[in-house]
Every structure is written in C-alpha cells, then in structure tokens.
Motif scaffolding. Structure first.
Motif, PDB file in Angstrom:
ATOM      1  N   ILE A  95       0.835  -1.191   0.000  1.00  0.00           N
ATOM      2  CA  ILE A  95       0.000   0.000   0.000  1.00  0.00           C
ATOM      3  C   ILE A  95       0.877   1.250   0.000  1.00  0.00           C
ATOM      4  N   THR A  96       0.931   1.936  -1.133  1.00  0.00           N
ATOM      5  CA  THR A  96       1.682   3.192  -1.223  1.00  0.00           C
ATOM      6  C   THR A  96       1.049   4.237  -0.309  1.00  0.00           C
ATOM      7  N   ASN A  97       1.881   4.971   0.399  1.00  0.00           N
ATOM      8  CA  ASN A  97       1.493   6.040   1.335  1.00  0.00           C
ATOM      9  C   ASN A  97       0.919   5.494   2.643  1.00  0.00           C
ATOM     10  N   GLY A  98       0.935   4.161   2.851  1.00  0.00           N
ATOM     11  CA  GLY A  98       0.242   3.590   4.001  1.00  0.00           C
ATOM     12  C   GLY A  98       0.578   4.240   5.325  1.00  0.00           C
ATOM     13  N   ASN A  99       1.872   4.415   5.627  1.00  0.00           N
ATOM     14  CA  ASN A  99       2.253   5.003   6.911  1.00  0.00           C
ATOM     15  C   ASN A  99       2.274   6.522   6.898  1.00  0.00           C
ATOM     16  N   LEU A 100       2.011   7.110   5.736  1.00  0.00           N
ATOM     17  CA  LEU A 100       1.839   8.558   5.655  1.00  0.00           C
ATOM     18  C   LEU A 100       0.383   8.953   5.863  1.00  0.00           C
ATOM     19  N   ALA A 101      -0.513   7.995   5.640  1.00  0.00           N
ATOM     20  CA  ALA A 101      -1.913   8.317   5.405  1.00  0.00           C
ATOM     21  C   ALA A 101      -2.683   8.651   6.671  1.00  0.00           C
ATOM     22  N   ASP A 102      -3.586   9.626   6.512  1.00  0.00           N
ATOM     23  CA  ASP A 102      -4.563   9.962   7.542  1.00  0.00           C
ATOM     24  C   ASP A 102      -5.845   9.168   7.338  1.00  0.00           C
ATOM     25  N   ILE A 103      -6.112   8.795   6.081  1.00  0.00           N
ATOM     26  CA  ILE A 103      -7.276   7.973   5.775  1.00  0.00           C
ATOM     27  C   ILE A 103      -6.872   6.895   4.766  1.00  0.00           C
ATOM     28  N   ALA A 104      -7.595   5.791   4.784  1.00  0.00           N
ATOM     29  CA  ALA A 104      -7.382   4.719   3.818  1.00  0.00           C
ATOM     30  C   ALA A 104      -8.710   4.397   3.143  1.00  0.00           C
ATOM     31  N   ALA A 162      -0.941   0.393  10.409  1.00  0.00           N
ATOM     32  CA  ALA A 162      -0.140   0.342   9.184  1.00  0.00           C
ATOM     33  C   ALA A 162       1.289  -0.013   9.567  1.00  0.00           C
ATOM     34  N   GLN A 163       1.883  -0.918   8.819  1.00  0.00           N
ATOM     35  CA  GLN A 163       3.259  -1.356   9.087  1.00  0.00           C
ATOM     36  C   GLN A 163       4.084  -1.153   7.840  1.00  0.00           C
ATOM     37  N   GLU A 164       5.092  -0.291   7.935  1.00  0.00           N
ATOM     38  CA  GLU A 164       5.894   0.030   6.752  1.00  0.00           C
ATOM     39  C   GLU A 164       6.751  -1.162   6.329  1.00  0.00           C
ATOM     40  N   ILE A 165       6.850  -1.360   5.018  1.00  0.00           N
ATOM     41  CA  ILE A 165       7.644  -2.446   4.439  1.00  0.00           C
ATOM     42  C   ILE A 165       9.041  -1.921   4.140  1.00  0.00           C
ATOM     43  N   HIS A 166      10.055  -2.591   4.678  1.00  0.00           N
ATOM     44  CA  HIS A 166      11.441  -2.174   4.478  1.00  0.00           C
ATOM     45  C   HIS A 166      12.169  -3.188   3.594  1.00  0.00           C
ATOM     46  N   LYS A 167      13.450  -2.990   3.422  1.00  0.00           N
ATOM     47  CA  LYS A 167      14.310  -3.857   2.621  1.00  0.00           C
ATOM     48  C   LYS A 167      13.897  -3.886   1.148  1.00  0.00           C
ATOM     49  N   LYS A 168      13.274  -2.804   0.703  1.00  0.00           N
ATOM     50  CA  LYS A 168      12.883  -2.721  -0.702  1.00  0.00           C
ATOM     51  C   LYS A 168      14.085  -2.339  -1.556  1.00  0.00           C
ATOM     52  N   MET A 169      14.128  -2.871  -2.768  1.00  0.00           N
ATOM     53  CA  MET A 169      15.128  -2.452  -3.750  1.00  0.00           C
ATOM     54  C   MET A 169      14.500  -1.637  -4.862  1.00  0.00           C
TER      55      MET A 169
END
Length: 387
Positions: A167-176, A200-207
């Motif tokens: 989910i793009t913007n997930g941890n930025l978002a005020d609404i979903a 919301a849980q941010e996904i790390h280790k992205k390339m």
C-alpha cells in the motif's frame, strides 16, 4: 532546425497553451526541487515529505477534480503531463501524487456523498490529509475478486477485518480507502488512521520505490460508521474504476523516466572517451539511443491520443491496458540499456538509470502486471477470457 531529442515528432505543438504551461511548471519543480535530492532519498530509503506542501501548492493533488472540491479542473492530458514530469524525477514522487489523486480523491468524488466530498477533498487537495488505497491482499495480487477482507453490519456501524499489502502512502496516510467483501458485494470505506484496531506497518528492505512509503494495513475489528461508507458504488467496478484512472496516469509517467535516462546517457556518451573517441561516436551507441528515441516517441503519441480519448469521454479500459503495457515495457528496457551504456558508473545513485530501472520493476507490476494487461488485450481481440 535541429529536432528536440526528447520530442522528435514535436508533440508539444499538439498541446494547448494551458497544457504546455502545466508541463513547464511541473518540469521546473522536478528540476529544481526533486532531482537534486532524490538520489540521496532513494539511497536512504526515505520519502521526501518536505515536498508535500510544495506539491499541494502547485495544485498537483486532485488536479482534475472541480475547483469547488479543491481541485484544479484540469483535463486528462494535463494530468498525464504532470505524471510524466514528476516521474522524470522519480517514480516514487509520481506514485505519491497518483495515489492521492486517482486512488483516494477520485473515489470520494465519484462514489462518495456530497458530505464526504466536502469533508475530505479540500483538505486532501491542500496536502493536509493524505490518503492510501487498500485493495491488494497478500494472497490476492492480480485477482482482487478473491479478497478476504470483510465488513459486517453492527447496528449503525460496520466492523472490518482483514489485511492489505503493498500500500503506497500507508504510513503517511490519515485515511485509507479500503475495499472489502460484504453481504451486499464489494464496498469501499474511508478508514481513519485513529480508528481502534487499524494499523499500518511500513515495508522495508525494498530495492524498488525506495523514495516511497509502502506498507501493509491490518484491520482487527475496526468499527467504521455508516457515514464513512462510499454509498454510490458496489462490486469490483468501484476499485477497478479507480485503477483505470491511476493506470491512465501511469501510461504517461514512465515516459518521463525514459526521457531522464536518455538525457543522462546522451551527455555521458559524448564525454566518455574510449578507444580515442567519444562513446557517442560509435555506431552501436547511436543505434541503441536511436531505438530509445523511437520507442519514446511512440509512447508519447500513444498516451497523447489516450488522453484525448479520455477528455472526449471515449477512453476504454482496454486502451489503458495497451498503453500501460507498452509504455512500462518501453521505459524499463530503456533504463536497463542506459545503465549498460553508463558502464560501471551506471550502478550508483550518482546516475539516474539504475534508480529508474529498479523503480520501474514496481511500476510494471503494480496496478496490473504486464501479463494481466496482455490478457486484457487478448480478451478484447478474441472475445475469450483467458484469466
């Protein structure tokens, strides 16, 4: 008179004065504010939040919506040019704007009540409220109809359970904007970030899309009031309608990424001396760059015609699929070829090609994989559904 190497067919002459002004404004923003910082942001895995206010001030959030809701009332071609110029900077910046505009503001405008439009859209256009779009699930991917996230009525509320992924913007978002199964079919809800049970849980280790926030959403007995249900659509046509809007912008975005790569490699190959002459003086390099220019030109013409169809109210989803398939494939091939022409220098974020190549691995996948769009066209040609 020499041709513009990034516009060999003078497509700019086909734009209106307003469309050219929009493109020039966003191009300046990209050159002055995005490109100087985006290589470091990508390397650090950081979305440049400091740009949100400027993006909003330029009117790039919900730019095609009516002015009464905070939008700019721009046409589809102008929105496409916004996407092209932003992605010339980075796919992550364009993704942020695409999600806010096409996947969050659009469904509230198209499927929401007037109260919902007035409550959220002006603040979203101003960048005061950020949205994300929850459709994809861990096991679902290209089959959104198989979603397991559900909502059940409980008095005047709904209780949502399930999870969403990528989910793009997930941890930025005020609404979903979350799409779920109900007894009455698939429906959309505006889930506010402070509702109990919503995380919301941010996904790390992205390339890929490292300068973008990507998250998983979890809904554990999240109570959502009826006032937050989008009342004017039921079934998959709701989220798929949003995706058609976003995919349209994506047909333009990769053109910008490809132009950025070609621009970089043209300059580099003129300066890089091998075997007593510039790399640009070799037949192999010129053939490769000519092929890039050919494919960029075809993509530009494809998206412009798609935009004119959209503005005339005649755009069909299958046409969007063809353009998304073609233009993403064009851009990722060019980014990889440019990385090769840069030699060893091409693997660092000091240059743009490897960053764009990695980002485009996501762009060619999200909102319909290349295979999905190929099958959409196959179905259009044969009348047979091969999904």
């Amino acid at each position: 008179m020499a041709l513009n190497p990034y516009d060999l067919f003078d497509i700019r002459s086909l734009l209106t004065e307003e469309e050219r002004a929009v493109q020039d404004t966003v191009a300046r923003f990209t050159d002055e504010r995005v490109r100087p910082i985006i290589g470091d942001a990508f390397a650090e895995g950081r979305f440049p939040r400091e740009l949100i206010a400027e993006i909003a001030d330029l009117g790039l959030l919900g730019s095609s919506l009516p002015e009464e809701y905070g939008g700019g009332g721009l046409n589809g071609v102008s929105y496409g040019l916004i996407c092209q110029e932003l992605e010339r900077g980075d796919s992550g910046i364009r993704s942020f704007v695409s999600v806010q505009s096409s996947l969050c503001m659009y469904p509230i405008y198209a499927y929401g009540s007037e109260e919902q439009r007035m409550r959220w859209l002006p603040d979203m256009a101003a960048g005061k409220v950020i949205g994300c779009f929850g459709l994809t699930e861990p096991q679902g991917g290209s089959d959104p109809g198989a979603m397991k996230t559900n909502a059940k009525r409980d008095g005047g509320d709904w209780v949502l359970n399930g999870s969403k992924m990528w989910i793009t913007n997930g941890n930025l978002a005020d609404i979903a904007i979350v799409w779920v199964q109900t007894e009455d079919g698939i429906q959309g809800f505006v889930v506010e970030k402070d509702f109990p049970g919503f995380t919301a849980q941010e996904i790390h280790k992205k390339m890929s899309l490292r300068a973008s926030v990507t998250s998983a959403l979890f809904l554990d007995n999240v109570r959502v009031p009826e006032a937050n249900r989008l009342p004017n659509v039921k079934g998959l046509k709701g989220p798929l309608g949003c995706l058609t809007q976003a995919r349209y912008g994506i047909t333009w975005g990769p053109i910008g990424a490809a132009i950025a790569c070609l621009d970089e490699v043209l300059a580099y190959t003129k300066e890089r001396i091998l075997f007593d002459r510039p790399v640009a003086a070799t037949q192999s390099a010129q053939i490769k760059m000519a092929e890039m220019a050919r494919r960029i030109t075809l993509a530009q013409l494809l998206s412009l015609q798609l935009g004119r169809l959209k503005d005339a109210g005649n755009m069909q989803p299958a046409q969007v699929s063809l353009a998304k398939w073609n233009n993403c494939r064009m851009a990722i091939d060019i980014a990889r070829e440019c990385r090769d022409l840069l030699g060893g220098a091409g693997i660092t974020t000091e240059h743009a090609a490897i960053r764009h190549a990695l980002n485009l691995e996501s762009v060619i996948t999200y909102e319909g994989t290349e295979t999905v769009h190929q099958l959409v066209i196959g179905r259009e040609l044969t009348g047979i559904n091969a999904f």
